[in-house]
Design a protein around this motif. Structure first.
Motif, PDB file in Angstrom:
ATOM      1  N   ASP A   5      -1.805  19.607   1.484  1.00 55.43           N
ATOM      2  CA  ASP A   5      -0.450  19.955   1.930  1.00 55.43           C
ATOM      3  C   ASP A   5      -0.333  20.052   3.440  1.00 55.43           C
ATOM      4  OD1 ASP A   5       0.525  19.983  -0.628  1.00 55.43           O
ATOM      5  OD2 ASP A   5       0.298  22.147  -0.888  1.00 55.43           O
ATOM      6  N   GLY A   6      -1.476  19.948   4.161  1.00 56.47           N
ATOM      7  CA  GLY A   6      -1.425  19.923   5.617  1.00 56.47           C
ATOM      8  C   GLY A   6      -1.865  21.193   6.310  1.00 56.47           C
ATOM      9  N   LYS A  10      -9.078  25.737   9.494  1.00 53.37           N
ATOM     10  CA  LYS A  10      -9.335  27.089   9.995  1.00 53.37           C
ATOM     11  C   LYS A  10      -8.572  28.140   9.188  1.00 53.37           C
ATOM     12  CE  LYS A  10      -9.475  29.841  14.129  1.00 53.37           C
ATOM     13  NZ  LYS A  10      -9.668  29.809  15.559  1.00 53.37           N
ATOM     14  N   SER A  11      -7.304  27.879   8.890  1.00 51.73           N
ATOM     15  CA  SER A  11      -6.515  28.854   8.127  1.00 51.73           C
ATOM     16  C   SER A  11      -7.014  28.974   6.692  1.00 51.73           C
ATOM     17  CB  SER A  11      -5.026  28.496   8.151  1.00 51.73           C
ATOM     18  OG  SER A  11      -4.782  27.304   7.438  1.00 51.73           O
ATOM     19  N   ILE A  12      -7.454  27.862   6.112  1.00 52.93           N
ATOM     20  CA  ILE A  12      -7.995  27.894   4.751  1.00 52.93           C
ATOM     21  C   ILE A  12      -9.289  28.701   4.737  1.00 52.93           C
ATOM     22  CG2 ILE A  12      -8.918  26.494   2.857  1.00 52.93           C
ATOM     23  CD1 ILE A  12      -7.076  24.200   3.890  1.00 52.93           C
ATOM     24  N   ALA A  13     -10.143  28.479   5.735  1.00 55.18           N
ATOM     25  CA  ALA A  13     -11.413  29.195   5.828  1.00 55.18           C
ATOM     26  C   ALA A  13     -11.182  30.694   5.973  1.00 55.18           C
ATOM     27  CB  ALA A  13     -12.223  28.664   7.009  1.00 55.18           C
ATOM     28  N   GLU A  14     -10.232  31.085   6.797  1.00 53.98           N
ATOM     29  CA  GLU A  14      -9.932  32.510   6.988  1.00 53.98           C
ATOM     30  C   GLU A  14      -9.413  33.135   5.696  1.00 53.98           C
ATOM     31  OE1 GLU A  14      -7.226  32.665  10.291  1.00 53.98           O
ATOM     32  OE2 GLU A  14      -8.813  32.239  11.750  1.00 53.98           O
ATOM     33  N   VAL A  27     -14.031  19.870   1.056  1.00 58.42           N
ATOM     34  CA  VAL A  27     -12.938  18.896   1.018  1.00 58.42           C
ATOM     35  C   VAL A  27     -13.504  17.475   1.014  1.00 58.42           C
ATOM     36  CG1 VAL A  27     -11.019  17.968   2.381  1.00 58.42           C
ATOM     37  CG2 VAL A  27     -11.221  20.420   2.047  1.00 58.42           C
ATOM     38  N   SER A  28     -14.548  17.266   1.810  1.00 59.02           N
ATOM     39  CA  SER A  28     -15.175  15.953   1.877  1.00 59.02           C
ATOM     40  C   SER A  28     -15.807  15.577   0.534  1.00 59.02           C
ATOM     41  CB  SER A  28     -16.239  15.944   2.969  1.00 59.02           C
ATOM     42  OG  SER A  28     -16.938  14.735   2.973  1.00 59.02           O
ATOM     43  N   LYS A  29     -16.531  16.509  -0.078  1.00 57.29           N
ATOM     44  CA  LYS A  29     -17.167  16.245  -1.373  1.00 57.29           C
ATOM     45  C   LYS A  29     -16.136  15.959  -2.449  1.00 57.29           C
ATOM     46  CE  LYS A  29     -21.534  18.714  -1.040  1.00 57.29           C
ATOM     47  NZ  LYS A  29     -22.336  19.827  -1.602  1.00 57.29           N
ATOM     48  N   MET A  30     -15.000  16.630  -2.371  1.00 61.59           N
ATOM     49  CA  MET A  30     -13.945  16.436  -3.366  1.00 61.59           C
ATOM     50  C   MET A  30     -13.161  15.149  -3.120  1.00 61.59           C
ATOM     51  SD  MET A  30     -12.585  20.344  -3.671  1.00 61.59           S
ATOM     52  CE  MET A  30     -11.314  19.966  -4.856  1.00 61.59           C
ATOM     53  N   GLY A  31     -13.261  14.610  -1.908  1.00 64.95           N
ATOM     54  CA  GLY A  31     -12.557  13.375  -1.581  1.00 64.95           C
ATOM     55  C   GLY A  31     -11.076  13.558  -1.339  1.00 64.95           C
ATOM     56  N   VAL A  32     -10.670  14.774  -1.000  1.00 70.37           N
ATOM     57  CA  VAL A  32      -9.249  15.054  -0.776  1.00 70.37           C
ATOM     58  C   VAL A  32      -8.851  14.585   0.618  1.00 70.37           C
ATOM     59  CG1 VAL A  32      -7.498  16.869  -0.646  1.00 70.37           C
ATOM     60  CG2 VAL A  32      -9.357  17.057  -2.291  1.00 70.37           C
ATOM     61  N   LYS A  33      -7.691  13.952   0.710  1.00 70.20           N
ATOM     62  CA  LYS A  33      -7.158  13.506   1.992  1.00 70.20           C
ATOM     63  C   LYS A  33      -5.798  14.151   2.202  1.00 70.20           C
ATOM     64  CE  LYS A  33      -9.493   9.086   2.116  1.00 70.20           C
ATOM     65  NZ  LYS A  33     -10.267   9.035   0.924  1.00 70.20           N
ATOM     66  N   ARG A  34      -5.414  14.253   3.444  1.00 66.16           N
ATOM     67  CA  ARG A  34      -4.087  14.811   3.756  1.00 66.16           C
ATOM     68  C   ARG A  34      -3.022  13.987   3.048  1.00 66.16           C
ATOM     69  NH1 ARG A  34      -4.609  19.731   6.367  1.00 66.16           N
ATOM     70  NH2 ARG A  34      -6.152  19.545   8.001  1.00 66.16           N
ATOM     71  N   ASP A  36      -2.513  13.787  -0.153  1.00 63.46           N
ATOM     72  CA  ASP A  36      -2.829  13.460  -1.545  1.00 63.46           C
ATOM     73  C   ASP A  36      -2.000  14.330  -2.483  1.00 63.46           C
ATOM     74  OD1 ASP A  36      -4.686  11.517  -1.033  1.00 63.46           O
ATOM     75  OD2 ASP A  36      -6.435  12.732  -1.562  1.00 63.46           O
ATOM     76  N   ASP A  37      -1.612  13.754  -3.609  1.00 64.19           N
ATOM     77  CA  ASP A  37      -0.955  14.523  -4.656  1.00 64.19           C
ATOM     78  C   ASP A  37      -2.066  15.031  -5.575  1.00 64.19           C
ATOM     79  OD1 ASP A  37       0.616  15.648  -6.588  1.00 64.19           O
ATOM     80  OD2 ASP A  37       1.708  13.806  -7.091  1.00 64.19           O
ATOM     81  N   VAL A  38      -2.564  16.227  -5.287  1.00 60.84           N
ATOM     82  CA  VAL A  38      -3.725  16.773  -5.983  1.00 60.84           C
ATOM     83  C   VAL A  38      -3.443  16.990  -7.467  1.00 60.84           C
ATOM     84  CG1 VAL A  38      -5.378  18.671  -6.019  1.00 60.84           C
ATOM     85  CG2 VAL A  38      -4.505  17.845  -3.849  1.00 60.84           C
ATOM     86  N   LEU A  39      -2.229  17.338  -7.812  1.00 66.10           N
ATOM     87  CA  LEU A  39      -1.894  17.593  -9.204  1.00 66.10           C
ATOM     88  C   LEU A  39      -1.711  16.311 -10.002  1.00 66.10           C
ATOM     89  CD1 LEU A  39       0.587  20.572  -8.734  1.00 66.10           C
ATOM     90  CD2 LEU A  39      -1.847  20.651  -9.321  1.00 66.10           C
ATOM     91  N   ASN A  40      -1.470  15.198  -9.318  1.00 68.95           N
ATOM     92  CA  ASN A  40      -1.309  13.904  -9.962  1.00 68.95           C
ATOM     93  C   ASN A  40      -2.181  12.891  -9.226  1.00 68.95           C
ATOM     94  OD1 ASN A  40      -0.498  11.721 -11.412  1.00 68.95           O
ATOM     95  ND2 ASN A  40       1.604  11.688 -10.654  1.00 68.95           N
TER      96      ASN A  40
END
Length: 77
Positions: A5-6, A10-14, A27-34, A36-40
């Motif tokens: 979602d963008g 840093k904010s996610i880590a906190e 995030v890298s292991k999961m292959g998620v990119k900015r 991405d529609d994670v739910l679909n």
């Protein structure tokens, strides 16, 4: 989902009490990119990420990479 979602790493880590590096690795292991529609996951984030047709090379392979013809043995003749 937060990364896609963008939100910043840093904010996610906190939020989860983790290091930036651990979130980046996850995030890298999961292959998620900015974007991405994670739910679909069937829906690509952008058209540029859709598979492209492979074009055949116009360059000829050097002789040592070309497929070798087999020479029939005397027994086969």
């Amino acid at each position: 989902m937060m990364y896609a979602d963008g939100q910043s790493i840093k904010s996610i880590a906190e939020k989860f009490g983790r290091t930036d590096t651990s979130i980046r690795l996850l995030v890298s292991k999961m292959g998620v990119k900015r974007g991405d529609d994670v739910l679909n996951p069937e829906t690509p984030a952008a058209e540029s990420e859709q598979p492209k047709e492979k074009k055949e090379s116009v360059l000829k392979k050097p002789w040592y990479l070309q497929s070798q013809r087999t020479i029939p043995s005397k027994k086969e003749q």
